[in-house]
Design a protein around this motif. Structure first.
Motif, PDB file in Angstrom:
ATOM      1  N   LEU A   1       0.830  -1.203   0.000  1.00  0.00           N
ATOM      2  CA  LEU A   1       0.000   0.000   0.000  1.00  0.00           C
ATOM      3  C   LEU A   1       0.865   1.253   0.000  1.00  0.00           C
ATOM      4  O   LEU A   1       1.963   1.274   0.576  1.00  0.00           O
ATOM      5  CB  LEU A   1      -0.907   0.024   1.234  1.00  0.00           C
TER       6      LEU A   1
ATOM      7  N   ASP B   1      -2.558   7.427  -1.855  1.00  0.00           N
ATOM      8  CA  ASP B   1      -3.093   7.769  -3.170  1.00  0.00           C
ATOM      9  C   ASP B   1      -2.984   9.283  -3.340  1.00  0.00           C
ATOM     10  O   ASP B   1      -3.780  10.045  -2.784  1.00  0.00           O
ATOM     11  CB  ASP B   1      -4.548   7.313  -3.270  1.00  0.00           C
TER      12      ASP B   1
ATOM     13  N   GLY C   1      -5.995  11.165  -4.448  1.00  0.00           N
ATOM     14  CA  GLY C   1      -7.181  11.139  -3.593  1.00  0.00           C
ATOM     15  C   GLY C   1      -6.794  11.285  -2.140  1.00  0.00           C
ATOM     16  O   GLY C   1      -5.728  11.817  -1.805  1.00  0.00           O
TER      17      GLY C   1
ATOM     18  N   GLY D   1      -7.141   8.537   0.118  1.00  0.00           N
ATOM     19  CA  GLY D   1      -6.950   7.230   0.734  1.00  0.00           C
ATOM     20  C   GLY D   1      -5.635   6.585   0.357  1.00  0.00           C
ATOM     21  O   GLY D   1      -4.603   7.245   0.203  1.00  0.00           O
ATOM     22  N   PHE D   2      -5.694   5.263   0.195  1.00  0.00           N
ATOM     23  CA  PHE D   2      -4.518   4.475  -0.154  1.00  0.00           C
ATOM     24  C   PHE D   2      -4.839   3.623  -1.378  1.00  0.00           C
ATOM     25  O   PHE D   2      -5.983   3.255  -1.614  1.00  0.00           O
ATOM     26  CB  PHE D   2      -4.118   3.561   1.009  1.00  0.00           C
ATOM     27  N   LYS D   3      -3.813   3.316  -2.125  1.00  0.00           N
ATOM     28  CA  LYS D   3      -3.953   2.398  -3.245  1.00  0.00           C
ATOM     29  C   LYS D   3      -2.818   1.385  -3.166  1.00  0.00           C
ATOM     30  O   LYS D   3      -1.783   1.633  -2.535  1.00  0.00           O
ATOM     31  CB  LYS D   3      -3.913   3.131  -4.580  1.00  0.00           C
ATOM     32  N   GLY D   4      -3.031   0.261  -3.785  1.00  0.00           N
ATOM     33  CA  GLY D   4      -1.983  -0.744  -3.708  1.00  0.00           C
ATOM     34  C   GLY D   4      -2.266  -1.944  -4.577  1.00  0.00           C
ATOM     35  O   GLY D   4      -3.138  -1.923  -5.451  1.00  0.00           O
ATOM     36  N   GLU D   5      -1.515  -2.997  -4.292  1.00  0.00           N
ATOM     37  CA  GLU D   5      -1.561  -4.200  -5.117  1.00  0.00           C
ATOM     38  C   GLU D   5      -1.462  -5.428  -4.226  1.00  0.00           C
ATOM     39  O   GLU D   5      -0.759  -5.428  -3.217  1.00  0.00           O
ATOM     40  CB  GLU D   5      -0.401  -4.170  -6.114  1.00  0.00           C
TER      41      GLU D   5
ATOM     42  N   THR E   1      -5.550  -5.122  -7.861  1.00  0.00           N
ATOM     43  CA  THR E   1      -5.399  -3.782  -7.306  1.00  0.00           C
ATOM     44  C   THR E   1      -6.406  -3.573  -6.185  1.00  0.00           C
ATOM     45  O   THR E   1      -7.451  -4.228  -6.137  1.00  0.00           O
ATOM     46  CB  THR E   1      -5.608  -2.711  -8.390  1.00  0.00           C
ATOM     47  N   VAL E   2      -6.068  -2.657  -5.286  1.00  0.00           N
ATOM     48  CA  VAL E   2      -6.946  -2.369  -4.160  1.00  0.00           C
ATOM     49  C   VAL E   2      -6.880  -0.881  -3.844  1.00  0.00           C
ATOM     50  O   VAL E   2      -5.818  -0.256  -3.959  1.00  0.00           O
ATOM     51  CB  VAL E   2      -6.543  -3.211  -2.922  1.00  0.00           C
ATOM     52  N   THR E   3      -8.010  -0.299  -3.503  1.00  0.00           N
ATOM     53  CA  THR E   3      -8.072   1.092  -3.050  1.00  0.00           C
ATOM     54  C   THR E   3      -8.790   1.121  -1.712  1.00  0.00           C
ATOM     55  O   THR E   3      -9.759   0.390  -1.495  1.00  0.00           O
ATOM     56  CB  THR E   3      -8.821   1.982  -4.058  1.00  0.00           C
ATOM     57  N   LEU E   4      -8.296   1.978  -0.809  1.00  0.00           N
ATOM     58  CA  LEU E   4      -8.847   2.061   0.537  1.00  0.00           C
ATOM     59  C   LEU E   4      -9.157   3.510   0.883  1.00  0.00           C
ATOM     60  O   LEU E   4      -8.531   4.436   0.349  1.00  0.00           O
ATOM     61  CB  LEU E   4      -7.850   1.495   1.560  1.00  0.00           C
TER      62      LEU E   4
END
Length: 392
Positions: free
Chosen positions: A219, A222, A225, A227-231, A246-249
């Motif tokens: 993570l 972002d 934005g 929040g957070f983004k990751g893989e 992929t993941v966004t939080l």
């Protein structure tokens, strides 16, 4: 005639000594068993509530079974069964955590379906389905965020998300490490992230498992934005395909709750892949003559025990049985590669590389053949001139 009688006696003896093992095998997770089915029904009285709840639980279990066995696009084609037909599909029910009041009944069910009857139903409806559950894997969730690695820490939200997620009734069964001091000694975060097979095998061995599944979440903030983004990347020794998601939080960062959907996406993707690898049609199949090397009487009992775990093997014929080997014919459904994969989940190795097919216990397959050792030469005495004298 005498040879046939001898084989029959030997087989009966092996069946006798392996009876306890076969009984224990029946308790293993099965692709045709659905567990953790929660029921909660209110009715006019407790007896009526229990009857309605059990019927509801059976229906839920059947729907879960169809989702497990069939491709997602085929679930809508699953046979619609009436209560009488459904009862005929069920081999047994285990009831746990019963609670009741005057008008309410709650419990958790494990419903075991009869494999042969279910196969017949799906075959009659022209549906391809899986019959093979993967052998259990040790899932090791590791998270990297802001330059820090989280593995065994109690506040690792990625591990907490896996621990709190419903992992029941999956084609790939998962076990999570205890994350205690022993685990810390067996594998460091760097070894897990680097996919160090030696460390991962040490970790799996502690839990009496052979394979690991490293699920790494990376993570970063972002910048576009709040929040957070990751893989999410999947690795380890389980032999699964490389999977990246992929993941966004949200701005609050990772929590066990908001990471739950990411866990579900991973386990669902692995289930879909496994189902695709093991999907069979009942009109496929054949016979395969194999030879199983044996070191002892116990090995034959173990081969038989493990074969009971392979749903693709419908029958077995014994051609020859000696103290050193068993020559048998496997009657199976599916393709040969699917049979090999199914056997591997039961810790049996099908080797087709030689002139004859070999079926080996995995522990025999892992043990290298030991070359015969030549006998040591007889000691000799030296003569005064350095020549060899007569043997003593």
């Amino acid at each position: 005639m005498r040879r046939a009688s001898l084989i029959a006696c030997i087989v009966a003896f092996f069946m006798l000594i392996s009876g306890a093992a076969l009984a224990a095998e029946a308790q293993r997770p099965s692709v045709f068993a659905i567990g953790n089915v929660e029921i909660d029904v209110t009715a006019a009285d407790a007896a009526s509530a229990r009857t309605l709840a059990i019927a509801e639980g059976q229906r839920k279990a059947y729907e879960l079974l169809m989702r497990r066995l069939l491709r997602p696009e085929d679930v809508s084609r699953a046979p619609v069964v009436d209560p009488a037909t459904l009862n005929g599909l069920i081999e047994g029910i285990e009831v746990n955590n019963e609670r009741a009041s005057a008008v309410r009944y709650l419990a958790t069910l494990t419903v075991r379906f009869d494999a042969s009857t279910v196969r017949g139903l799906l075959k009659a409806n022209g549906l391809a389905f899986t019959q093979t559950m993967a052998s259990p894997v040790l899932a090791v969730p590791v998270m990297t965020m802001a330059g820090a690695d989280y593995l065994w820490q109690p506040d690792n939200p990625w591990r907490q998300a896996w621990a709190e997620h419903d992992l029941a009734n999956r084609l790939v069964p998962y076990k999570l490490p205890d994350a205690d001091a022993t685990d810390r000694l067996l594998a460091s975060p760097r070894e897990v992230i680097d996919d160090d097979n030696t460390a991962l095998n040490r970790l799996a061995a502690r839990y009496d498992l052979e394979r690991t599944l490293v699920v790494r979440l990376t993570l970063e903030p972002d910048l576009a934005g709040e929040g957070f983004k990751g893989e999410i990347a999947v690795a380890g020794t389980a032999g699964f395909p490389n999977l990246t998601q992929t993941v966004t939080l949200p701005g609050e960062g990772p929590t066990a709750e908001n990471l739950g959907p990411a866990v579900e996406r991973v386990v669902r993707a692995l289930d879909d892949w496994w189902r695709g690898e093991t999907l069979v049609r009942m009109d496929q199949g054949g016979e395969l003559a194999v030879t199983a090397p044996l070191r002892s009487i116990a090995d034959w009992a173990e081969v038989r025990r493990r074969l009971t775990r392979v749903n693709l093997v419908e029958d077995m014929t014994i051609d020859r049985l000696t103290a050193r080997e068993a020559a048998i014919v496997l009657h199976y459904v599916g393709e040969a590669d699917q049979l090999r994969l199914a056997l591997r989940q039961a810790s049996l190795v099908l080797d087709l590389s030689g002139t004859e097919a070999m079926l080996l216990l995995e522990e025999i397959h892992r043990t290298p053949a030991v070359a015969p050792v030549a006998p040591a030469p007889l000691p000799t005495s030296e003569t005064s001139d350095g020549g060899a004298g007569e043997p003593r």
